[in-house]
Each structure stands twice: as C-alpha cells, then as structure tokens.
Design a protein around this motif. Structure first.
Motif, PDB file in Angstrom:
ATOM      1  N   UNK A 279       0.796  -1.222   0.000  1.00  0.00           N
ATOM      2  CA  UNK A 279       0.000   0.000   0.000  1.00  0.00           C
ATOM      3  C   UNK A 279       0.829   1.272   0.000  1.00  0.00           C
ATOM      4  N   UNK A 280       2.132   1.177  -0.332  1.00  0.00           N
ATOM      5  CA  UNK A 280       2.999   2.363  -0.327  1.00  0.00           C
ATOM      6  C   UNK A 280       2.868   3.215  -1.583  1.00  0.00           C
ATOM      7  N   UNK A 281       2.164   2.703  -2.592  1.00  0.00           N
ATOM      8  CA  UNK A 281       2.120   3.418  -3.861  1.00  0.00           C
ATOM      9  C   UNK A 281       0.732   3.988  -4.103  1.00  0.00           C
ATOM     10  N   UNK A 282       0.625   5.293  -4.081  1.00  0.00           N
ATOM     11  CA  UNK A 282      -0.670   5.962  -4.152  1.00  0.00           C
ATOM     12  C   UNK A 282      -1.363   5.770  -5.496  1.00  0.00           C
ATOM     13  N   UNK A 283      -0.645   5.302  -6.504  1.00  0.00           N
ATOM     14  CA  UNK A 283      -1.231   5.134  -7.832  1.00  0.00           C
ATOM     15  C   UNK A 283      -2.129   3.910  -7.939  1.00  0.00           C
ATOM     16  N   UNK A 284      -1.965   2.947  -7.036  1.00  0.00           N
ATOM     17  CA  UNK A 284      -2.679   1.670  -7.170  1.00  0.00           C
ATOM     18  C   UNK A 284      -4.125   1.784  -6.707  1.00  0.00           C
ATOM     19  N   UNK A 285      -5.041   1.337  -7.583  1.00  0.00           N
ATOM     20  CA  UNK A 285      -6.475   1.299  -7.264  1.00  0.00           C
ATOM     21  C   UNK A 285      -6.897  -0.169  -7.156  1.00  0.00           C
ATOM     22  N   UNK A 286      -7.556  -0.532  -6.096  1.00  0.00           N
ATOM     23  CA  UNK A 286      -7.959  -1.932  -5.865  1.00  0.00           C
ATOM     24  C   UNK A 286      -9.277  -2.243  -6.576  1.00  0.00           C
ATOM     25  N   UNK A 287      -9.545  -3.480  -6.983  1.00  0.00           N
ATOM     26  CA  UNK A 287      -8.606  -4.611  -6.959  1.00  0.00           C
ATOM     27  C   UNK A 287      -7.511  -4.422  -8.011  1.00  0.00           C
ATOM     28  N   UNK A 288      -6.373  -5.123  -7.786  1.00  0.00           N
ATOM     29  CA  UNK A 288      -5.194  -4.811  -8.600  1.00  0.00           C
ATOM     30  C   UNK A 288      -4.461  -6.067  -9.075  1.00  0.00           C
ATOM     31  N   UNK A 289      -3.916  -5.971 -10.296  1.00  0.00           N
ATOM     32  CA  UNK A 289      -3.042  -7.017 -10.840  1.00  0.00           C
ATOM     33  C   UNK A 289      -1.628  -6.438 -10.943  1.00  0.00           C
ATOM     34  N   UNK A 290      -0.656  -6.977 -10.223  1.00  0.00           N
ATOM     35  CA  UNK A 290       0.710  -6.438 -10.286  1.00  0.00           C
ATOM     36  C   UNK A 290       1.461  -6.922 -11.525  1.00  0.00           C
ATOM     37  N   UNK A 291       2.723  -6.500 -11.621  1.00  0.00           N
ATOM     38  CA  UNK A 291       3.577  -6.991 -12.712  1.00  0.00           C
ATOM     39  C   UNK A 291       4.031  -5.895 -13.652  1.00  0.00           C
ATOM     40  N   UNK A 292       5.328  -5.550 -13.608  1.00  0.00           N
ATOM     41  CA  UNK A 292       5.849  -4.444 -14.432  1.00  0.00           C
ATOM     42  C   UNK A 292       7.118  -4.838 -15.189  1.00  0.00           C
ATOM     43  N   UNK A 293       7.584  -6.079 -14.988  1.00  0.00           N
ATOM     44  CA  UNK A 293       8.799  -6.529 -15.692  1.00  0.00           C
ATOM     45  C   UNK A 293       8.360  -7.609 -16.663  1.00  0.00           C
ATOM     46  N   UNK A 294       8.176  -7.249 -17.926  1.00  0.00           N
ATOM     47  CA  UNK A 294       7.479  -8.157 -18.821  1.00  0.00           C
ATOM     48  C   UNK A 294       8.067  -8.177 -20.223  1.00  0.00           C
ATOM     49  N   UNK A 295       7.821  -9.264 -20.913  1.00  0.00           N
ATOM     50  CA  UNK A 295       8.113  -9.370 -22.344  1.00  0.00           C
ATOM     51  C   UNK A 295       7.034 -10.250 -22.963  1.00  0.00           C
ATOM     52  N   UNK A 296       6.768 -10.019 -24.245  1.00  0.00           N
ATOM     53  CA  UNK A 296       5.722 -10.814 -24.883  1.00  0.00           C
ATOM     54  C   UNK A 296       5.545 -10.434 -26.338  1.00  0.00           C
ATOM     55  N   UNK A 297       4.380 -10.826 -26.886  1.00  0.00           N
ATOM     56  CA  UNK A 297       4.103 -10.512 -28.287  1.00  0.00           C
ATOM     57  C   UNK A 297       2.848  -9.661 -28.375  1.00  0.00           C
ATOM     58  N   UNK A 298       2.874  -8.726 -29.295  1.00  0.00           N
ATOM     59  CA  UNK A 298       1.719  -7.847 -29.464  1.00  0.00           C
ATOM     60  C   UNK A 298       0.544  -8.681 -29.963  1.00  0.00           C
ATOM     61  N   UNK A 299      -0.604  -8.544 -29.277  1.00  0.00           N
ATOM     62  CA  UNK A 299      -1.759  -9.366 -29.626  1.00  0.00           C
ATOM     63  C   UNK A 299      -2.899  -8.535 -30.222  1.00  0.00           C
TER      64      UNK A 299
END
Ligand SMILES: [Zn+2]
Ligand SMILES: [Zn+2]
Ligand SMILES: [Zn+2]
Ligand SMILES: [Zn+2]
Ligand SMILES: [Zn+2]
Ligand SMILES: [Zn+2]
Ligand SMILES: [Zn+2]
Ligand SMILES: [Zn+2]
Lengths: 314, 314, 314, 314
Positions: free
Chosen positions: D47-67
């Motif tokens: 809860x230290x990050x004021x930007x997060x609105x609940x409910x929430x899905x984390x994850x910011x280190x990612x790679x993938x394919x454009x869908x």
C-alpha cells in the motif's frame, strides 16, 4: 605593521603592532588597500574553523598592490594592483591541475589558514596561481567586495548551476550571496524569483532584476515558487545556509531541477535532511559550490567592463 | 481558398483558387494570420530543395488560429492561437524520441515538404508534437517572424554554442539571423562583436547590444576580431553562409573556441574549406545548427514575457 | 653525452658527443631509458615544424629516471621513474590554469621546441606540471610508447569524442593512433568499425576488439559504415590525417554524430573540404584533439593496472 | 483471461478469471510470455504506492508478443516481440518532448497505474512511445528481466553518473540493481568497488568484474573505499535505498565526486540526512535516477548483441 588580532576565540580582537610579513618563495606580500568582512569571519572567530591557529589575524576579502615578490614568482611585480579569491589553490595537486583550484587539496586561505587582510600587509602564497589583476577602472573597494560573496555566486550560478536563458531561478535568502546571485542570473537572461523574510530586501531584489518575490514570513515558499514558475524552478539556490532553506530549495524544483548549496552548513546544520524521494522520482540534482578559481575572474571582469554586471550596486 | 502558387521553378508565382486543405489524422489546419519570407523561400523557388513537388505553395514562417483538427490530435482545439517551427518532427523516430525534432528523420516542413502558408489556410502534420501556443500578448506578426530566423539563432547560440556569460561572441553577417544572434547572446551576458560590410547594419548591431563592430570591407576581419577579443572569440557564428565567412569565423577563434554554422551552405558552397590544422592544434569545435524544437519555444517565450528579448525590434 | 643530432633538414642525422643538459630552475633532467619514433619526427626532420631550431636532437616519446632537479621543483626527486606527454604545459597561462595544458600558449615539446630524447639525457621544463609517475609494474618501453599515439587517442576518444557505451565508433586508419583508438573505445563499451586499406591491419583491428571492418580498397567506405551501423556512426575518428579520410569520417556519421580529427593536417592538407551542408542539416560536430594533459594519465594508468587497457599489445 | 489479483493491501492475492483487456486507441495488448518480480511489487502490495487502485493485478517486468493494436498506433503490429520500460511516457508532455520519458508528467506504469503482467495479457498505453522491439536472439525471460533493475542501472551509470573509463565507482548493495550496475560500469572501463554485508554476494560481484570489495559487516565502509580508491570514489551509487547506504555513498566520494541515488527511499526513509558540509567544501553532486526511456534501450541492446553486456549472468 598594525593588524587586528585575536588571541582567543570569542574574545574581542585588538589592534597590535606585529612583524611585517615576508613573501614565501612562491608568494607575494600585498599592501592592503581595502578589506571586507562577512559571516565566514564570524565563524572563524567563533572557533568553527579547524584551520585557524591562534593568535590570528582575520580578513579574506581584499584588494591592494603587490609590495614584495618571492623569488620563484614569475607573473607578478611590485606595484601590480591585485585581488585574490578566498580559496587559493596550491597549483600542483590533482584538483589544481584539472582547473579546480576552488577545491584544492592544500588550500591557502588568507584569514583562515594564514594571517589575513585586517592588517597593513598580507602575505599571499602560490601567487602565480591565485593573484588576479585589477583593471584600471576597478577601484579597490569594489574589488575587495568581489572576492567572497560575488565570486562565490558567480561560480554557483554560471559554472555549477549552469543556468540557461529563460530558466526560472529561485534564490533563497537575499543577503550578499543571494543578491549577487540575483544580479548574475538576471544578467544571463534567467527569470529570478527572490525569497526572503523582509519586504525591504525583496524590494532591493526586484531592483536588481528579480521578476517575482516571495515573502517566506507570509507565504508557503514551496507552493508560491511552484505557482509563479508554473511547475517549479529549473534552478534553486540556498544562499543562506539553513536546513529549512535547503529543504525548500530542493522541494520547489520542477522535474530534473538543480539545487545549488552555497550557504555554508556547519556545526549542527552540517547534515540536513533532504527530500530524497523526490530527488529520485523527479531526477533532481544537488550540487555544492565553493569559491571560484582565479582564472575564472576574467569572464566576470569582462562583464563588469561592458556594464553587464554592477557589483558596486550591492 | 486563395494561395500563392508556382508551377515551374524560377517562374513567377500567381494567386490561384485551390481546394481548402483538410487536416491529416494527426494534423491541424491553421488559418494563416501572418506569414513571412526569407532566403530559404528563394532557394526553394530556385529548385535547390529536393523536397519540393510542383505545383507548390511556399511559406514556412507563419502564425494563425487552429481551424480544423484531425481525430488523433489530443492537445489542440479550434481557435487556439499558434505558430510552428519550420522543421516539424514526426514525433516517433529516434531523433524525435530523444528530443531532437530539429533533425527528425521524417520532417514535415510547411512550404517545402508540403504546401505552405502563402495561402489562407495551411495544413500542419504531427500537430501534438509541433504546435506552439502563443501567449495572449504576442501578436501574430511578431510570432510569424520568430519561426525561422529568431528560433534558429536561439538554438544556435543557446543550445549549440552554449554561450556563457562574459564570453566573446563574434557574429559574421548582420542579416535577420545575425541580428537575432546578437540580441540573444547579449541577453545571455556575452560580449558580442558584429561583423558586416555596411556601416548601417553595424550601427543597428550596436543598438541591439554589440559591444564592438568590424567592417569587413575595410578591415582584416580575423585580425580585428582577435585584437578586440584579446586573443580570439570564444564562440563565432557564420550567420550568412558563405565559404569566406565560414573560414573567417573558424579562424578568428581562440584556443578551444566554438564555431556554429547557421547560414546555409548549398550548391557550390556545400563543401567549403576549413583551417583544420588550427582545429587540431587549438582543439576548435565546429557544429551545425538547424531550426529548433517546439518544446524549446517555452524558454524563449518566457524571455519575451519578461522583456529580456524583444524580437519586434528586429 | 651521446645524442642523435641533425644539422640540416632532410639530411642524415649522426651520433655526436654534446654537452650534458642542465635542468632549468623549474625543470628536471631525465636519464632516457626508452624512446620511440613516430611520423611527427619525420615532419620535424622534413622542416615542417617551425619550432625546431638547428642543430636539433629529436625524440618526444620517452621514459626514464629523474637525474637532476631544478631548484624550484617541489614534486620530484632524483631517481623517480617518469614519462611526459609530448605537449608540456607552462602551468601558468589561461589554458593551463583551466586544466587544458594540451593547448598551452607556451608549450614545451621535447624533440621540437627543445632537444629531445634521442640522447642519453633530456631536459624537461615545467616539471611539476608535466611529469607523470610510472607505476612499479610499468616497464620503460611500454611507458615510452604511451606518450604520443596512445595518450592522443585516449584524449580523442574519452575527453573529446566523449564516447558512450553502445555507441558505434568508426576509426579511419589502423596505424598506431587508430589501433589505440580501437582498443580504448572497445574498453569503454563502444562497438568499433575499423577502416583501412589492408586486410592485415584489419585483422589486427578485429583482434583488438573491432566488431566490424571495412576495406577501403574494395568497398565504398561511407556506404559500408552506414550499413554496418544501421544509419551511420555516432562517433568517427580520422586517425590518419588526409583530406579523404577526413571527409569520409564526417560523411559516415549519423544525425548529431561527432567527428574527431586526430591525424595531423599539415602543408597542402591544412585546409581540407568538409561536407558543411550535412554538418548543418544533421547538426554534426567536428572537433580537434591534441595530445593529453599529464594529470589525465592517472585514469589511463588505473585502467592499465586492472588490465582494462593493454598498450603492450600494440 | 487468468490473472493474479489482490483485493486488499497486505492480503494474499489469488488467481482469477477476469475480462481480457482491450487496447486503448494509442495502446496495444501484449500476450505475456515472461514476467518478473521485484521489491517495487512488495511496496505496491503493502500500500505504499498511491497510484494503485484496488482490486489490482501487479507486474511491471514483462516481455511478450503484441496481440492487439489500437487504431492510432502506427509503429507496431500483431506478432511483434516486445518489452517495455516500467515507466511509460505519455509522449506529449514537456518531459517527453525533451526526451525524458522516465520523468513524464502523466506516466503509464503497468502493475501500478494500471493492471500489470501477472496475467495472460496486459494492456500497454502510449505504445508508439514506449514499446521496445526485441532482437531475434533475445529470449523473453532475459528481456523481461531487463525492464526494471537492469535498465534502471544502465541509466544511473551511463546517463546520470556519466561514468568515465578509469574512474573508481563504488556500488553500495549487491542485489539486482547493484549487480547490474557493477556489470555495466565494468563494461565502460571503470574500476568498481562493490560493498555488501555477505561474502557470497561480494564473490559474485567480483565475478561480474568488481576489482575490489568491502564487507560492511566487518569494515568501516567509508574508510575502506577511500583507501582502495586512494582518496575516494569518483562515482558512488546507493543501489539499496537506505539512509545509511545513502550517507556512506556520499561520504566516500573524492572531491567533485558524484552520488547517484537509485535505491528507492519511501515512507520513513524519504528524507534522509546528507553530509551537506562536505557537499559544499568538496563540491559533490547528488542526483536521482528513475527508470529509462524506451529509446535508450537501443544502445543497451547493441551491447548485448556484441557480448559487451550479459544480463543473463545475473
Ligand atoms: Zn567572505
Ligand atoms: Zn591544489
Ligand atoms: Zn525562413
Ligand atoms: Zn521524427
Ligand atoms: Zn609521436
Ligand atoms: Zn600554459
Ligand atoms: Zn509525458
Ligand atoms: Zn521491478
């Protein structure tokens, strides 16, 4: 010669007859024609400066004429009109070799590491590295006043903050350093916001070019600077040297803004708190500024000569 | 709408009725309120610019009001008072991403890569990246005049030459670019030496702040600049664009001096000779300057607002 | 002492007995333990260097031990193992004070402005400013080889080009300067493209770290560099010193690329043509590089010590 | 799609079926092929990050394919292999226009300002500004690991500290950020001193190139760094984010040294004390570092391609 001397910290100095100084092999003796006084002298007299050995003669803001020359000095002669920065570089350490005499590893500071200019004569070491020739038209009193506050501000604004034209520059504290900073930043095309606690000083700041002022006794300084500058200052200077002006000066920056710490932080104030969360998130920069090299006086003198700077107004 | 159009290079343009422009999805259409003319238009009309497709409407120095908005534009609305730099960045190439729209890989240039502002309306692509909002107090005629010579000089002096206060700046050629450079360098605290062939232009240069002038019709330019600056200019600008001004501007520098090439070098003048022996021995720097990014107008506008720059005097 | 001396330009030098040198008051005499030879010596012998007074002893790439010390020298003692840069700064002019001894206004150059190191002893002026202490583990032969080509390349790549990791650096000419540049740029994390006319040199360039090579005898150099670097080099160095390598080195840059001129341009080659149209349109930068200050050897030595640079491989 | 979701701070997340994301008009949807986890996720969950609105899905280190691709996106297509920096710039604010997306005024952060990559699909806004194309040879797992610690260190060392070859760089804390910093500074030719509390981590630091290590559990960190570096580090990085590592990292600098704050300072640690007396006297510099712009990945990728950086070793 006669000199103002104190034998104990925090006790009244007195005028004494002391032996005339002799130049070191690489130094000169200057006949003092004008000398100034500032808060650093007070710190010295209070015993805050570990370099001072008692009994002591203060005085670091000086101008005069060369009266005697050491045998290794090649650039100066008796009769030359000169001033010196308050930090003299040794001329041979890594910092001096790289052009950074202001942070020399073996500094000569008249009035601190040696007897100063509250005397008829003062010995200046490392003369070839540190003496500055006065233009004919520059009088001794103005020249003496340059050596501390004005050159300190020049380096802080020009070489450390690297102020750009059109940038917003906040100056916290309108004493000698702050007013010099306001004049210099204005002469570079910056828009200056001056901050102080008294209307009188703010009025003088406006006279010197500040385009806006904030009275810290009446306003929230950080909010006011952000509003005036539409988002925060590009550059902000703590010209006073206090934990609260330091903190405000960092806090009122816009993204990627630069804070310059010029006002000394000694004793209880040596390790102030800074808003490091904002330093990271907004990639702020904090940098210290300490005196100015003798060779950088040339640019300042060229501005005096064409009327772009007028230190005599201060 | 009515537009000034030419069908063949080097033949007289005429006023025609042509279809009104429509905004691209990321562009706007601007109702032209003021438009200027410069030597680049002459180059375009001569056929020197490979980007121009005939028939063509010239005009790249413009100000006006937004009249229609493409559906992807998020920052602008009908009625906004705007101007644009003469080089518009695409907003998505490596150069634009790094903040260097002035050398964008897919530039939009009204009056060159597309029909320009010698018309009632002009379409501007990449609007979110390139439009510049005009302050209330800035009239359209002054604003139109900024877009080419003045901003080019601003970037050349501030961002490319990185002029410092107290430096000596030589400006070769006192046309629109040169006079702008003189005003801007003076506003930054530099000492400017203006060079031209006529006394009238040199007199105007002095009015705008030049502290010294050299008449190239009567004096050896390089020798004169070196004498005035006591050793050579720190910065020198070829504001004309000719092999001889270019050569002189490099040759009159002091050690580590910086030459900025602003005046265009096209056709026969594209590959001039430079004194490379001196570039090496004195570690001189030569750099080109090309337009200015829209986001850098802000600093310039802030200087206009506080009276530090007065382009209307030009 | 014995010395290699010539009495006329372009005539064979001979070994002679000449008086032993004495140190100037601010200088030392160095017992020469190793000395090198390069194209500058050839220029000197041809009479291209106005500083040389006949009869003359060449030699500017040297290492040895201090054998005698002038009375004003404070930093050095008999027996110290030392080398010197080929340009010695006077220590007191504006350039030296600002840390730019490589463009000193009164340079001391052993083998050019004074007798050099093709002798048992060589006198070096301004010793406190210019002598460089050799680490124990650095032998004299390697140390002597640093003083000209290697330090010249170090300054060119590190301090003048300011190469960044991941940048593409084109090096034109794989002689001593070029190979040094390849090793240094590689050690900084840059991707180097080496250009020369012989496969043998290109093979050696690859051994030293070049990730690609272009044979100028077989390929269009500019096109090849642009293809390998996907758009042009960020930095390009003319390590040879010829109008065509100079031109190519500028022409193969990407937008905002930086050309460094290291190879000397003398006589007929002093004023080469440059593609100034591209310098403007792409805002290219051209900068000269000339020797290196003694105080900058420290960083280079620290890289030798940890094996990050291996000049003995050259 | 399936996603890892939490409904309350500090309560266990669970795997849920949630609606598939749709691209915004300027965004894409990426099929997640690899995703990472770091201390920032823990801060978010606490809860230290004021930007997060609940409910929430984390994850910011990612790679993938454009869908899927929004209709305003011009640079990307379905099937492109991509990653993103953890701070996405809006592409239109002053910071983004100047190339400083890492401090954008309207940041898009997957896993913070929006749902993140602990899901089968993740929506990424401002795609043209922020997506980074993966080279063929770079696998998704390595690519995902770049997006946070490695790129943060790259910017800190290369663009903020501006490390030079031969400089001494102290890295405080050998976690993911610190080890990345060690690898990157080493690849630039710097001499790195690693500091941590466990021998195991210090051994790994040496493997990655550190030339010296200091165990803070056993040694006085500041004294040890000063001794190893013979006077203090040129650059020092607090890679952990703690008042004591921050203080030490400033205190162990030499004159004019530069401290980079990379480790986050939140909550109680937001306003640490700094040795400002030394910042002034030695003209130290303190600067924050925050993520990295998408366009700067190119230089890093070019180093990966030629084997100069090997993030897979971390
Ligand atoms: Zn003072
Ligand atoms: Zn010193
Ligand atoms: Zn124009
Ligand atoms: Zn572009
Ligand atoms: Zn040589
Ligand atoms: Zn010198
Ligand atoms: Zn933004
Ligand atoms: Zn992370």
């Amino acid at each position: 010669m006669k000199a103002v001397l104190f034998e104990h910290f925090r006790e009244a100095p007195s005028i004494r007859n002391v032996p005339d100084p002799k130049p070191s092999t690489d130094g000169v003796v200057v006949k003092v024609e004008a000398t100034g006084l500032c808060r650093s002298d007070w710190h010295g007299w209070m015993g805050h400066d570990a370099d001072i050995v008692l009994p002591h003669v203060p005085g670091h803001e000086l101008a005069g004429t060369v009266q005697a020359v050491g045998r290794q000095v090649t650039q100066w002669r008796v009769g030359d009109r000169v001033t010196v920065p308050f930090v003299g570089g040794c001329g041979h350490c890594h910092e001096c070799n790289s052009g950074n005499h202001q942070v020399c590893e073996q500094q000569f500071q008249p009035g601190f590491t040696a007897w100063g200019s509250f005397a008829e004569y003062v010995a200046i070491d490392y003369a070839d590295t540190n003496l500055v020739r006065l233009p004919e038209e520059l009088d001794f009193v103005t020249a003496a006043s340059l050596g501390c506050r004005f050159v300190t501000s020049f380096r802080a604004i020009v070489d450390q903050a690297k102020v750009l034209p059109g940038e917003w520059v906040a100056v916290h504290g309108c004493g000698g350093v702050g007013l010099s900073a306001i004049m210099i930043a204005t002469a570079m095309g910056a828009n200056v916001v001056a901050i102080d606690l008294t209307e009188e000083k703010l009025a003088f700041a406006r006279e010197l070019g500040a385009v806006a002022t904030v009275n810290g006794a009446e306003q929230d300084v950080v909010a006011a600077v952000k509003e005036i500058t539409k988002g925060g200052a590009h550059v902000s200077v703590d010209a006073l040297g206090h934990p609260s002006t330091c903190f405000n000066s960092i806090a009122n920056l816009r993204r990627r803004g630069r804070h310059v710490q010029v006002g000394l932080m000694l004793g209880d104030h040596a390790t102030p708190q800074v808003p490091m969360d904002k330093v990271i998130a907004h990639e702020l920069q904090i940098v210290g500024s300490h005196g100015m090299q003798a060779f950088r006086y040339k640019a300042m003198m060229d501005m005096l000569e064409t009327g772009k700077l007028k230190p005599q107004k201060l």
